[in-house]
Scaffold this active site. Structure first.
Site, mmCIF file in Angstrom:
data_model
loop_
_atom_site.group_PDB
_atom_site.id
_atom_site.type_symbol
_atom_site.label_atom_id
_atom_site.label_comp_id
_atom_site.label_asym_id
_atom_site.label_seq_id
_atom_site.Cartn_x
_atom_site.Cartn_y
_atom_site.Cartn_z
ATOM 1 N N HIS B 131 77.148 -28.727 -5.322
ATOM 2 C CA HIS B 131 75.986 -28.364 -4.508
ATOM 3 C C HIS B 131 74.779 -28.333 -5.446
ATOM 4 C CE1 HIS B 131 73.397 -25.691 -2.130
ATOM 5 N NE2 HIS B 131 74.165 -25.934 -1.102
ATOM 6 N N ASP B 208 81.628 -21.881 -9.105
ATOM 7 C CA ASP B 208 80.855 -21.683 -7.879
ATOM 8 C C ASP B 208 81.865 -21.497 -6.743
ATOM 9 O OD1 ASP B 208 79.433 -21.831 -5.564
ATOM 10 O OD2 ASP B 208 78.444 -23.738 -5.998
ATOM 11 N N GLN B 211 82.261 -21.308 -1.381
ATOM 12 C CA GLN B 211 83.096 -21.736 -0.247
ATOM 13 C C GLN B 211 84.532 -21.244 -0.394
ATOM 14 O OE1 GLN B 211 81.869 -23.097 2.361
ATOM 15 N NE2 GLN B 211 79.956 -24.068 1.735
ATOM 16 N N LYS B 234 78.459 -16.391 3.840
ATOM 17 C CA LYS B 234 79.454 -17.408 4.189
ATOM 18 C C LYS B 234 80.812 -16.792 4.486
ATOM 19 C CE LYS B 234 77.401 -21.076 1.360
ATOM 20 N NZ LYS B 234 76.618 -21.848 2.310
ATOM 21 N N CYS B 374 72.882 -30.671 0.660
ATOM 22 C CA CYS B 374 72.464 -30.256 -0.690
ATOM 23 C C CYS B 374 73.374 -30.858 -1.749
ATOM 24 C CB CYS B 374 72.409 -28.743 -0.832
ATOM 25 S SG CYS B 374 71.306 -27.955 0.314
#
Lengths: 140, 418
Positions: B131, B208, B211, B234, B374
């Site tokens: 991302h 990261d 998600q 999220k 993104c």
């Protein structure tokens, strides 16, 4: 058939059978517009004779809204005087930016009105118009 | 009662009832088929109530007052930190830093750690599926510091291709910053293996996990990563709050990104010293309602069970994959049939622009995302400018998938080649 569905048919017709779309060889003035958010990329070419737009064409890729709007634009602006065309591009931009504004003086653009409620599509509708505005703002 | 029957039975949640926990889904008329949870998830009543209760009963300044309400507020804020620490199994609660978002957390590490510790000529590795939030901060570090940005390529199936990432685990690598789950392809990356190999060369790894956290069990000690970031919105929590996990020794060598109130020890005209960790990274008035809502979201998810959530999303994704695969002219990206795949499907239909697919889907009450998500470097790798993306949460159901398929067929009919 409601106005909305007539408009939809008009837009789809311009998308499936775009007018004045293709290579821009021989066009005197060309400007590019792009929308990196969705990868749309349009080039608008104009030929002028004695301040009259004799030909308005476009090429590029984009969503159905972007291509239909560009196609409608070429038909609505060809034959206009440069100043009239400038005025029309400004009117269209204003029409999409201000919800309370009046429609432009061209019934052929009515089909675009159904898109005014979709703020996410504003950039798609205006991409070709902004490029045309830049062409017309160029001196000469 | 025989042996088998006497075993404790793993009772599955009542997914239909759980869907009713989400007011946006029950309030929408006509029905909303929300398939954009990877962009932002919907919020259950429990989270909405926790935030409302905070403002109605317990709201005060955090770490700034001596009266009862301020103390209650401070305690609630720190309790939320503890909830997050437990959720990701951090060794210490002060390894959790509240940030505005996962994005801010990565920027904090880029500025405060990489900017201080990496040397010109060293390599920062990211992957082609990052991302922009885990790409641009590193690009800037490289521009200002003279480090080199290196990219792990993807193979045909959208998996990381370490064979061609020459030197990634070598002595010249200063940091690896990698996503745990791709927000476009849904690919789940083998973080534990990556960290194990990186550790042999003492290469720090940032994960990261935007998600991943809240979608699968994430254990920072098992991953053994140096930094990990995620955001609340999220995973059924409120917007405007996320966190950075950092190993104690890494946070100790990290400079704050934001300077201001609440993060200082002593301020003089000429120089100042910082508060202890994690307060030194949390300048400005803390986001109490955000932290409380975040903790409520975690409690809500844990009540359902992370294993059950993961299984449910896998079932829905697998059903969606089968359903969409049957549509003529539909191209799915990545390898959604793989077991290391989360609840995300990216696709294109014929030559129809994804914005048009999403627009027509919207007319069917189906909310999907369209665009480059993104992830422009990934789009370049896939050879497309954008895709449509459906992402699934445990609150989705079979009707959502049927509605999506119907919308795609409609888009084909309206905009496909005539």
């Amino acid at each position: 058939m409601s106005n909305q569905s007539v408009y939809k048919e008009v837009l789809l017709d311009h998308f499936h059978n775009p007018r004045n779309k293709g290579e821009l060889d021989g066009m005197a003035m060309i400007k590019r517009g792009s929308n990196p958010r969705c990868g749309d990329e349009i080039e608008v070419g104009v030929n002028c004779n004695d301040e009259i737009l004799t030909s308005v064409r476009f090429r590029g890729r984009g969503c159905s809204v972007c291509l239909a709007s560009a196609s409608i634009m070429t038909e609505s602006t060809a034959g206009l005087e440069r100043q009239q065309a400038q005025q029309l591009t400004q009117q269209v931009q204003h029409w999409f930016e201000d919800k309370n504004s009046d429609p432009p003086d061209d019934d052929a653009l009515a089909a675009l009105s159904s898109l005014r409620q979709h703020s996410a599509r504003k950039k798609c509708v205006l991409l070709a118009w902004v490029a045309l505005g830049e062409v017309l703002d160029c001196p000469g | 009662m025989d042996q088998a029957q006497s075993k404790p039975v793993f009772s599955l949640p009542d997914w239909r009832a759980l869907r009713n926990d989400f007011p946006v889904l029950t309030n929408s008329q006509p029905a909303l088929h929300y398939l954009d949870s990877a962009a932002s998830s919907q919020k259950p009543q429990a989270v909405i109530d926790a935030i409302s209760h905070c403002y109605s009963h317990n709201y005060g300044p955090v770490h700034r007052g001596l009266y009862a309400l301020a103390e209650v507020a401070s305690e609630a804020y720190e309790a939320a930190r503890q909830t997050i620490a437990n959720f990701v199994n951090a060794e210490n609660t002060n390894e959790i830093v509240f940030t505005r978002s996962a994005t801010e957390a990565i920027n904090l590490v880029a500025h405060g750690w990489a900017g201080q510790h990496l040397k010109p000529g060293e390599d920062i590795w990211v992957s082609q599926m990052e991302h922009h939030a885990n790409f641009l901060p590193w690009q800037r570090v490289c521009q200002t510091l003279g480090t080199r940005l290196r990219v792990i390529p993807l193979d045909e199936d959208g998996q990381l291709d370490f064979e061609t990432a020459e030197g990634i685990f070598g002595a010249n690598t200063g940091l690896i910053a990698i996503t745990q789950v791709s927000n476009v392809l849904g690919t789940i990356n083998p973080i534990e293996q990556i960290v194990r190999r990186a550790n042999r060369q003492s290469i720090p790894v940032l994960v990261d996990a935007a998600q991943a956290v809240g979608h699968m069990a994430v254990d920072v000690q098992a991953l053994n990563c140096d930094f990990l970031v995620a955001s609340a919105h999220k995973m059924c929590g409120p917007g405007g709050i996320g966190f950075l996990y950092g190993k104690q020794e890494r946070l100790a060598e990290t400079d704050p990104l934001l300077l201001g109130g609440g993060m200082v020890d002593e301020v003089d005209i000429d120089q100042s010293s910082w508060a202890e960790i994690p307060a030194r990274f949390e300048a400005g008035s803390p986001n109490l309602s955000g932290a409380v809502g975040f903790a409520a979201a975690i409690n809500y998810l844990q009540d359902i069970g992370m294993g059950a959530i993961e299984q449910r999303v896998q079932q829905l994704t697998s059903l969606a994959y089968q359903t969409l695969s049957e549509i003529d002219g539909l191209a799915l990206y990545g390898s959604p049939e793989s077991t290391s795949h989360s609840g995300i499907l990216s696709f294109n239909v014929d030559d129809i622009h994804p914005h048009d697919v999403a627009h027509i889907a919207a007319e069917h009450g189906v909310a999907i995302r369209a665009g480059h998500h993104c992830c422009q470097p990934l789009m370049q790798r896939l050879g497309v400018s954008s895709t449509a993306r459906a992402s699934f949460s445990f609150y989705n159901n079979e009707q959502d998938i049927a509605a999506l398929a119907k919308a795609i067929l409609d888009a084909k009919q309206i905009l496909g080649n005539r």
